[in-house]
Scaffold this motif. Sequence first.
Motif, short mmCIF file in Angstrom:
data_model
loop_
_atom_site.label_atom_id
_atom_site.label_comp_id
_atom_site.label_asym_id
_atom_site.label_seq_id
_atom_site.Cartn_x
_atom_site.Cartn_y
_atom_site.Cartn_z
N SER A 305 27.16 85.33 25.09
CA SER A 305 26.66 86.81 25.25
C SER A 305 25.40 86.77 24.47
CB SER A 305 27.62 87.98 24.73
OG SER A 305 28.87 87.84 25.26
N ALA A 306 25.65 86.18 23.07
CA ALA A 306 24.42 86.27 22.22
C ALA A 306 23.20 85.57 22.90
CB ALA A 306 24.67 85.66 20.97
N LEU A 307 23.56 84.23 23.44
CA LEU A 307 22.45 83.56 24.01
C LEU A 307 21.69 84.43 25.20
CD1 LEU A 307 23.82 80.09 24.70
CD2 LEU A 307 22.02 80.75 23.33
N ALA A 308 22.66 85.20 26.09
CA ALA A 308 22.19 85.97 27.12
C ALA A 308 21.16 87.10 26.64
CB ALA A 308 23.23 86.43 27.92
N LEU A 309 21.84 87.58 25.37
CA LEU A 309 20.89 88.74 25.03
C LEU A 309 19.83 88.55 24.07
CD1 LEU A 309 24.00 91.20 24.14
CD2 LEU A 309 22.11 91.48 25.62
N LEU A 310 19.68 87.39 23.54
CA LEU A 310 18.71 87.02 22.58
C LEU A 310 17.23 87.25 23.42
CD1 LEU A 310 19.83 83.92 20.84
CD2 LEU A 310 19.56 85.98 19.86
N PRO A 311 16.11 87.74 22.64
CA PRO A 311 15.03 87.76 23.32
C PRO A 311 14.52 86.38 23.38
CG PRO A 311 14.71 88.62 20.89
CD PRO A 311 16.20 88.36 21.27
N PRO A 312 14.25 86.01 24.54
CA PRO A 312 13.91 84.65 24.68
C PRO A 312 13.03 84.05 23.74
CG PRO A 312 13.79 85.63 26.87
CD PRO A 312 13.91 86.90 25.78
N GLY A 445 4.31 91.45 29.13
CA GLY A 445 5.34 91.91 29.00
C GLY A 445 5.65 92.91 27.84
N GLY A 446 6.93 92.96 27.13
CA GLY A 446 6.93 94.47 26.38
C GLY A 446 8.47 94.72 26.59
N GLY A 447 8.86 95.75 25.63
CA GLY A 447 10.30 95.88 25.88
C GLY A 447 10.88 94.70 25.52
N ASN A 448 11.97 94.18 26.32
CA ASN A 448 12.60 93.11 25.97
C ASN A 448 12.06 91.92 27.05
OD1 ASN A 448 14.17 91.93 24.19
ND2 ASN A 448 16.00 93.13 24.50
N MET A 449 10.79 92.22 27.73
CA MET A 449 10.79 91.29 28.69
C MET A 449 9.35 90.52 28.25
SD MET A 449 8.84 92.50 32.05
CE MET A 449 7.54 91.70 33.16
N PRO A 450 9.54 89.03 28.45
CA PRO A 450 8.71 88.20 28.13
C PRO A 450 7.30 88.33 29.02
CG PRO A 450 10.23 87.16 29.55
CD PRO A 450 10.49 88.53 29.44
N ALA A 451 6.24 87.96 28.20
CA ALA A 451 4.98 87.92 28.86
C ALA A 451 4.80 86.65 29.94
CB ALA A 451 3.78 87.93 27.84
N TYR A 452 4.23 87.11 30.92
CA TYR A 452 3.97 86.11 32.16
C TYR A 452 2.87 85.65 32.36
CZ TYR A 452 9.07 86.20 33.39
OH TYR A 452 10.51 86.18 33.17
N GLY A 453 1.94 86.51 31.54
CA GLY A 453 0.53 86.11 31.75
C GLY A 453 0.00 84.80 31.86
N LYS A 454 0.33 83.91 31.20
CA LYS A 454 -0.06 82.45 31.21
C LYS A 454 0.87 81.83 32.21
CE LYS A 454 -2.03 81.83 26.57
NZ LYS A 454 -1.30 82.87 25.97
N ALA A 455 1.96 82.23 32.38
CA ALA A 455 3.09 81.56 33.47
C ALA A 455 2.48 81.72 34.89
CB ALA A 455 4.36 81.80 33.26
N LEU A 456 1.81 82.74 35.21
CA LEU A 456 1.60 83.20 36.77
C LEU A 456 0.22 83.00 37.01
CD1 LEU A 456 3.78 86.25 36.96
CD2 LEU A 456 4.32 83.91 37.50
N SER A 457 -0.08 82.21 38.12
CA SER A 457 -1.66 82.40 38.49
C SER A 457 -2.13 83.50 39.08
CB SER A 457 -1.54 81.25 39.85
OG SER A 457 -1.13 81.68 40.92
N SER A 458 -3.29 83.94 39.29
CA SER A 458 -3.84 85.13 39.88
C SER A 458 -3.06 85.65 41.15
CB SER A 458 -5.20 85.25 39.71
OG SER A 458 -5.82 84.11 40.55
#
Lengths: 506, 263
Positions: A305-312, A445-458
């Motif tokens: 659970s802890a692994l799942a809940l941790l902010p990545p 990103g924001g909240g608990n969500m990671p930022a995908y700016g670098k991971a996704l192409s336009s």
Amino acid sequence: MSEMTPKRAIFDALNWLDERTGLFWILRRSVFHRVPRNAKWWYVFGSATMMFFTIQIVTGIVLAMFYAPSAAQAYESLVYINEQVPFGWMLRAMHGWSSNAMCLMMLVHMMQVFLHGSYKYPRELTWVAGVFLCLTTLGLAFTGQIMRWDADAYWGLGIGAAIMDRAPGIGNQLRAVMLGGPQISGATLSRFFALHVFILPGSAIALIGFHLYSVLRQGISEMPKAGEPVVPATYRKEYEERTHKTGVPFYPDAARRDMVFCGAALIVLIGIAAWFGPMGPGELPDPTIIEASPRPDGLFLWIYSALALLPPASETFLLLAVPPVAIAFLAAIPFIFNRGERAPSQRPVSVLIVVLLCTAIGVLTWLGMSSPWGPKMDAWTSTPTAVQYLQQRTPLELQGALEFQFAQCRNCHAIDDAGGQRGPDLTDVATRLSWDQLMRQIQQGGGNMPAYGKALSSSEMQALVAFLSTLDGGDLAATLPGALEQQPARDAVPQADANPAANSSR
Amino acid sequence: MIRPMMRVNTAVALTIALASLAACDQLPGKPALRVAPPTLDTAAGFAGFYSENCAGCHGADGTQGPARPMRDAVYLAAVPDDAMFNMLRNGIEGTRMPGFGGNRITAVDDAALTAFVKGMRTAWGNASATAPTNIAWAHQPGKADAEHGRELFDARCVSCHPRTQPVGSSATVSGSVTDPFYLRLVSDQHLRTSIVFGRNDLNSAPANMPSAAGPFQDGNGQRVDGALSSSDVDDLVAYLSGLRSSPLYAPPTSAAQSKDETK
């Protein structure tokens, strides 16, 4: 020489042995040493832990006679034990449940020792040995679940390897050491078998020896009383005087309580084993059959659970840095808090820590059992999108729906209740966020969500937002000027492509 | 009198012990005999793997997903085993089709993938199903006439796939397939597969995507009969493929305006 009666012969033989080994002296000392009179039911947990360990040794040895520690046969041999060996299933059930019981008793024992401040002078090393015993026991439990060599074992190994992988610089090497190669294979099982039946039990026995020896040497602590702090200069003398005056011999006074408690625990264990049966083996590790949702055994659920809940973003740090620091701190406790009050009433912070830890672990375990919130790790490949969100969509929007799966957004976000529950349900996201806000949320990103700016192409961003901007919760009106209204005609200025090289060559 | 009493007691105790021994075999904890789960090359085993690993993209029952349907006998008959295996093992690079084999921890081994392909054919395939046009599935990069592709597109596709498509306007659901944003996300093989086999599972009113057998629509929306030839498909793919590098057009939302909204 007097007449040789059988009784006399035995006596002589024992005397002979004692003279050379001193065994009886040790035995006498351990059985009849004086213990404080007020050491009552609080003190039975250590003995219970040891009883379960003994059960583990005995059942483990018998199991080892049937178990085949090879990747090809391990699973079959467990099925054989379950189905062919008389009471083999009971043996496995006892071994499995007793392992849980041992861990539980050990934790309770540790908690008692901590709450009563028994680790203080002069019992520091007893505590340190206990900390290492705790690690060894958890190690035994973890390696034991690997022995099942089923899908859950794979899961455990996969997580372990993933954690190793994160170690900066030497991740690959650590992983190779753990798995016996770059991936889970027969070598992995051999390695964990050696750990489970030789290295860890051997260490445990040695540590228990030392632990018990220190207990005998230092005597068990008295029930703590407020206003009687530990003062190293005088403690030992006073303790010895007191136990000499008011103490009782370990046997039969204290031993009786141990035996009653252990007996009851044993009966409960047999009952549980008979009722619930052995654990697993679950689904075959056969790669042609894929387990739906593997889970670790109860004991490790809270980690899951802890692994799942941790902010990545913080995972690597938390996984690699926190355990060593926590363990070092645990072992250092008796040296840091070496003297002073032992009574829980005088140590509110310690009590608070125990309560908090228990609550946290309890809640995490409960969450792990139900885990409605956790990322559904396989949602991205397994959870279909209801057809009404796909019909009447443009090719770009369909690509967005695919990106939504592929980037594993689905593991945390549901559409129409299907998918992960960690982030908000996105069924009506287009009525809540504008096109630009969607873009920004994904990029930053924001909240608990990671930022995908670098991971996704336009192109990927564009497709995702195009898809999300169609999710109107089945024709809900936008509450804000949402993306629905804002879906702009795409005919204007060329936009600099953030990452043209990544997309253009196919 | 005591002796016989004791004997009775012993007998009773023995009986109870024996009975409980026998009852042990019926304790609730005794595991049921294991039933071997179905293997992947059977329809049932295949279905389990499919719903775990493919349903999210290719649709719950093999149709109606965002990615192309797999429950399509004509399509399955046209894709060679080894090509299918390679796509499953390694994924399709640069697209949203993941690989399931190889070296990663959760990887499925090659034998399993081979079995899976067999299972998929057992469940959804039909060896004798052939496309009316009989055009090969595989995209072969090579000489193709993009200019001819453009002409074909104007003559047969453009009324369903207008070159500029307002995002989200459902006026024409088929949408723009000439949009470079879209084209950069899909492979040439995907373009070819779409053109050769069409797609009819999403009920795209007013009309579904036809296969290479047609019928198509001319620029005015009039029906055009006549199948595409294999080289026509090559040319169309070359034309669409060439559009990938055209500039991307971003939607004209004003950054300033949206900043106000978030405040």
